[in-house]
Write a protein that holds these residues in place. Structure first.
Motif, PDB file in Angstrom:
ATOM      1  N   SER A 168    -102.014  -7.924 -58.665  1.00 15.01           N
ATOM      2  CA  SER A 168    -101.520  -7.640 -57.312  1.00 15.01           C
ATOM      3  C   SER A 168    -102.610  -7.880 -56.287  1.00 15.01           C
ATOM      4  O   SER A 168    -103.801  -7.681 -56.562  1.00 15.01           O
ATOM      5  CB  SER A 168    -101.082  -6.177 -57.245  1.00 15.01           C
ATOM      6  OG  SER A 168    -100.867  -5.780 -55.920  1.00 15.01           O
ATOM      7  N   THR A 211    -103.204  -5.972 -54.173  1.00 15.28           N
ATOM      8  CA  THR A 211    -103.768  -4.651 -53.903  1.00 15.28           C
ATOM      9  C   THR A 211    -105.216  -4.564 -54.392  1.00 15.28           C
ATOM     10  O   THR A 211    -105.986  -3.743 -53.896  1.00 15.28           O
ATOM     11  CB  THR A 211    -102.884  -3.540 -54.528  1.00 15.28           C
ATOM     12  OG1 THR A 211    -103.274  -2.291 -53.986  1.00 15.28           O
ATOM     13  CG2 THR A 211    -102.983  -3.500 -56.029  1.00 15.28           C
ATOM     14  N   ARG A 240     -98.094  -8.890 -43.627  1.00 18.81           N
ATOM     15  CA  ARG A 240     -98.085  -9.125 -45.074  1.00 18.81           C
ATOM     16  C   ARG A 240     -97.632 -10.556 -45.339  1.00 18.81           C
ATOM     17  O   ARG A 240     -97.004 -11.184 -44.499  1.00 18.81           O
ATOM     18  CB  ARG A 240     -97.084  -8.184 -45.779  1.00 18.81           C
ATOM     19  CG  ARG A 240     -97.429  -6.715 -45.720  1.00 18.81           C
ATOM     20  CD  ARG A 240     -98.585  -6.357 -46.644  1.00 18.81           C
ATOM     21  NE  ARG A 240     -98.861  -4.927 -46.603  1.00 18.81           N
ATOM     22  CZ  ARG A 240     -99.656  -4.331 -45.708  1.00 18.81           C
ATOM     23  NH1 ARG A 240    -100.266  -5.040 -44.779  1.00 18.81           N
ATOM     24  NH2 ARG A 240     -99.849  -3.026 -45.767  1.00 18.81           N
ATOM     25  N   ARG A 296     -98.126   4.896 -42.388  1.00 21.52           N
ATOM     26  CA  ARG A 296     -98.013   5.382 -43.768  1.00 21.52           C
ATOM     27  C   ARG A 296     -99.407   5.380 -44.379  1.00 21.52           C
ATOM     28  O   ARG A 296    -100.133   4.385 -44.273  1.00 21.52           O
ATOM     29  CB  ARG A 296     -97.079   4.445 -44.546  1.00 21.52           C
ATOM     30  CG  ARG A 296     -96.865   4.834 -45.996  1.00 21.52           C
ATOM     31  CD  ARG A 296     -95.771   4.001 -46.635  1.00 21.52           C
ATOM     32  NE  ARG A 296     -96.178   2.627 -46.906  1.00 21.52           N
ATOM     33  CZ  ARG A 296     -95.425   1.738 -47.553  1.00 21.52           C
ATOM     34  NH1 ARG A 296     -94.214   2.066 -47.969  1.00 21.52           N
ATOM     35  NH2 ARG A 296     -95.855   0.507 -47.761  1.00 21.52           N
TER      36      ARG A 296
HETATM   37  N1  UFG Z   1     -92.780  -0.573 -44.284  1.00 23.69           N
HETATM   38  C1  UFG Z   1     -92.136   0.058 -43.243  1.00 23.69           C
HETATM   39  N2  UFG Z   1     -91.063   0.850 -43.552  1.00 23.69           N
HETATM   40  C2  UFG Z   1     -90.607   1.022 -44.825  1.00 23.69           C
HETATM   41  C3  UFG Z   1     -91.276   0.367 -45.866  1.00 23.69           C
HETATM   42  C4  UFG Z   1     -92.358  -0.423 -45.567  1.00 23.69           C
HETATM   43  O1  UFG Z   1     -92.524  -0.074 -42.089  1.00 23.69           O
HETATM   44  O2  UFG Z   1     -89.661   1.775 -45.025  1.00 23.69           O
HETATM   45  C5  UFG Z   1     -93.920  -1.431 -43.976  1.00 23.69           C
HETATM   46  C6  UFG Z   1     -95.203  -0.977 -44.623  1.00 23.69           C
HETATM   47  O3  UFG Z   1     -95.880  -0.044 -43.784  1.00 23.69           O
HETATM   48  C7  UFG Z   1     -95.945  -2.282 -44.765  1.00 23.69           C
HETATM   49  C8  UFG Z   1     -94.851  -3.319 -44.966  1.00 23.69           C
HETATM   50  O4  UFG Z   1     -93.648  -2.705 -44.506  1.00 23.69           O
HETATM   51  O5  UFG Z   1     -96.614  -2.588 -43.592  1.00 23.69           O
HETATM   52  C9  UFG Z   1     -94.671  -3.722 -46.406  1.00 23.69           C
HETATM   53  O6  UFG Z   1     -94.511  -2.550 -47.194  1.00 23.69           O
HETATM   54  P1  UFG Z   1     -94.044  -2.622 -48.704  1.00 23.69           P
HETATM   55  O7  UFG Z   1     -94.018  -1.210 -49.209  1.00 23.69           O
HETATM   56  O8  UFG Z   1     -92.835  -3.435 -48.825  1.00 23.69           O
HETATM   57  O9  UFG Z   1     -95.206  -3.451 -49.383  1.00 23.69           O
HETATM   58  P2  UFG Z   1     -96.770  -3.121 -49.463  1.00 23.69           P
HETATM   59  O10 UFG Z   1     -97.450  -4.264 -48.810  1.00 23.69           O
HETATM   60  O11 UFG Z   1     -97.110  -1.781 -49.010  1.00 23.69           O
HETATM   61  O12 UFG Z   1     -96.908  -3.061 -51.034  1.00 23.69           O
HETATM   62  C10 UFG Z   1     -97.064  -4.192 -51.771  1.00 23.69           C
HETATM   63  C11 UFG Z   1     -96.532  -3.961 -53.187  1.00 23.69           C
HETATM   64  C12 UFG Z   1     -97.378  -2.980 -53.922  1.00 23.69           C
HETATM   65  C13 UFG Z   1     -98.829  -3.313 -53.786  1.00 23.69           C
HETATM   66  C14 UFG Z   1     -99.205  -3.467 -52.347  1.00 23.69           C
HETATM   67  C15 UFG Z   1    -100.620  -3.894 -52.168  1.00 23.69           C
HETATM   68  O13 UFG Z   1     -95.206  -3.467 -53.155  1.00 23.69           O
HETATM   69  O14 UFG Z   1     -97.022  -3.036 -55.283  1.00 23.69           O
HETATM   70  O15 UFG Z   1     -98.418  -4.478 -51.768  1.00 23.69           O
HETATM   71  O16 UFG Z   1    -101.020  -3.795 -50.844  1.00 23.69           O
HETATM   72  F1  UFG Z   1     -99.612  -2.354 -54.316  1.00 23.69           F
END
Ligand code: UFG
Length: 340
Positions: free
Chosen positions: A126, A128, A232, A296
Motif C-alpha cells: 500500500s 500507506t 489522492r 479525520r
Molecule cells: N473521505 C471523506 N469522507 C469519507 C471517507 C473518506 O472525506 O466518508 C476522504 C478522506 O479524508 C480522504 C479521502 O476521502 O481524504 C480518501 O479516503 P479513503 O478512506 O477512501 O482512502 P485513504 O486514502 O484514507 O485510504 C487508502 C486505503 C487504505 C490505505 C490508505 C493509505 O483505503 O487502505 O489509503 O493512505 F491505508
C-alpha cells in the motif's frame, strides 16, 4: 497457462484480478475465508469470464489449514496474496488481530513456498508505507515512514518479512503498492461490497446517492491543497487487476531484475475529495448531499504516485480515468440496490 493461488480472491481487488487472470489464460485457484466477502462473487466472475474458478474456503491464519490446502494443490506456479484485513481505524482498536491475520497468513504461505519450492509471490502492499511523503509525486525510492496505523505497519512488516525470506530461500517477489483503488467491473457483475458503514470515500459517495446513507461527510477543507480537501491517486480497480497479471507474467518469464521488486500502482494524477464528488455528480447527473466536517485523524494531506517505474520497467500503465471509475462504481451500486 499457469495455476496460480489467489488468496483473498473473492475480495474487491482479488475478484477483479481473478477475472483478468482467466482472460489472460491462467488458472486461478481462489482461497478466501469469507470474512469480508461472499461465495456469490464466484457467480459474477463466471458471468464475466465464462469460467468458474476453483474456490476453497481456507483460513490462512490457521497453519493446519494452510498446510492442508498446499498438500492438495501441488502444481501451483505462483501466488498472489491479497487476503488481509484492511480497515485502518479498526486496526487501531484491534492491533493484535491485524498482526495475527495479516502477518501470520503471510508467514505460513512463505513456509509452504519454501517447503514446496514455489518461488513466485505477488504481494498486496500500500502507498500507506510512504506516510506523508516529503516529495510529490511519490516514487518507489521515497522513504518508508513510521506507520500511522497497525494496518499500515502490517504492510511495511510484510514487505520486510518477504525480503528476509528471499535472502534465505531465494524466492522471487513483487510488492505492488496500491494508491486508492476504486470503481467496479464495467459489466457490474463484481464490485466493492463493504460490510456496514463504508470507511472509504467512493463507496460512501455511491451509497449516499443510492439513499443508503443520509449525507457524505467530507473530512476537512483546510488542507494545503488546491481546494483544501485531501488529494489522492484514485485508480480503477480493473487497471490494478491488470497490473497483477503483468507482474505475474514478469515473474513467470523470469524478467524480474533481482529477487525483489516494488512498484507503485497509481495513475500519477491526484484528485481532491471535492473533485471526486464533482466527477460523481457529472457522470450520475445528480447532486450529492455532502457537508464539510472536521479532519479525520491519520489522513495525510496528499498522496499520488510517480508511475514512471511501473510504466517503464513493468510495462504497465493505467488506462481508465476517474470518470470511468465513477461510472462503473455507480453502475455497480445501482445494480446491488436495484435502482434503475
Ligand atoms: N473521505 C471523506 N469522507 C469519507 C471517507 C473518506 O472525506 O466518508 C476522504 C478522506 O479524508 C480522504 C479521502 O476521502 O481524504 C480518501 O479516503 P479513503 O478512506 O477512501 O482512502 P485513504 O486514502 O484514507 O485510504 C487508502 C486505503 C487504505 C490505505 C490508505 C493509505 O483505503 O487502505 O489509503 O493512505 F491505508
Amino acid at each position: 497457462m499457469a495455476q496460480i493461488l489467489v488468496t483473498g480472491g473473492l475480495g474487491f481487488i482479488g475478484s477483479h484480478t481473478v477475472v483478468e487472470l482467466i482472460q489472460a489464460g491462467h488458472e486461478p485457484i481462489i482461497v478466501d475465508n469469507l470474512s469480508n466477502s461472499t461465495a456469490s462473487v464466484l457467480d459474477g466472475i463466471e458471468k464475466i469470464s465464462g469460467k468458474r474458478p476453483t474456490f476453497e474456503r481456507v483460513d490462512l491464519k490457521v497453519k493446519a489449514e494452510v498446510r492442508d490446502f498446499f498438500s492438495r494443490y501441488t502444481t501451483l506456479e505462483g501466488i498472489i496474496h491479497f487476503a488481509a484485513f484492511k480497515a485502518v481505524g479498526e486496526s487501531v482498536q484491534k492491533p493484535l488481530e491485524y498482526y495475527e491475520n495479516n502477518l501470520g497468513s503471510l508467514v505460513y504461505i512463505l513456509q509452504e513456498m519454501r517447503d514446496l519450492q514455489i518461488d513466485k509471490l505477488i504481494f498486496s502492499s500500500s502507498c500507506t508505507v510512504y506516510g506523508e511523503a516529503d516529495e510529490l509525486p511519490i516514487t518507489e525510492n521515497s522513504p518508508v515512514k513510521a506507520a500511522i496505523s497497525p494496518y499500515g505497519n502490517t504492510k511495511q512488516i510484510g514487505e520486510e518479512v518477504i525480503k528476509d525470506a528471499i535472502e534465505a530461500h531465494g524466492f522471487n517477489s513483487i510488492s505492488l503498492r496500491y494508491f486508492n483503488p476504486i470503481g467496479a467491473h464495467p459489466s457490474a457483475e463484481i464490485g466493492e461490497s463493504p460490510l456496514g458503514v463504508p470507511l472509504n470515500l467512493v463507496p460512501y459517495v455511491t451509497q449516499t446517492a443510492a439513499g443508503v446513507r443520509e449525507q457524505l461527510a467530507v473530512f476537512g477543507d483546510d488542507y494545503e491543497t488546491r481546494d483544501g480537501t485531501n488529494e489522492r491517486d484514485y485508480i480503477h480497480v480493473v487497471d490494478v487487476a491488470k497490473a497483477h497479471v503483468v507482474a505475474l507474467d514478469r515473474l513467470l518469464k523470469g524478467q524480474n531484475q533481482g529477487n525483489y521488486e516494488v512498484f507503485n500502482l497509481g495513475t500519477g494524477k491526484g484528485s481532491t475529495v471535492l473533485e471526486v464528488i464533482q466527477s460523481f455528480e457529472k457522470v450520475s447527473n445528480s447532486k450529492l448531499n455532502y457537508k464539510i466536517v472536521e479532519r479525520r485523524h491519520g489522513d495525510v494531506t496528499a498522496a499520488y504516485a510517480d508511475t514512471t517505474k511501473a510504466n517503464q520497467v513493468l510495462g504497465w500503465k493505467s488506462e481508465k480515468t476517474l470518470d470511468d471509475a465513477m461510472v462503473d462504481a455507480w453502475r455497480w451500486e445501482k445494480k446491488i440496490r436495484k435502482i434503475n
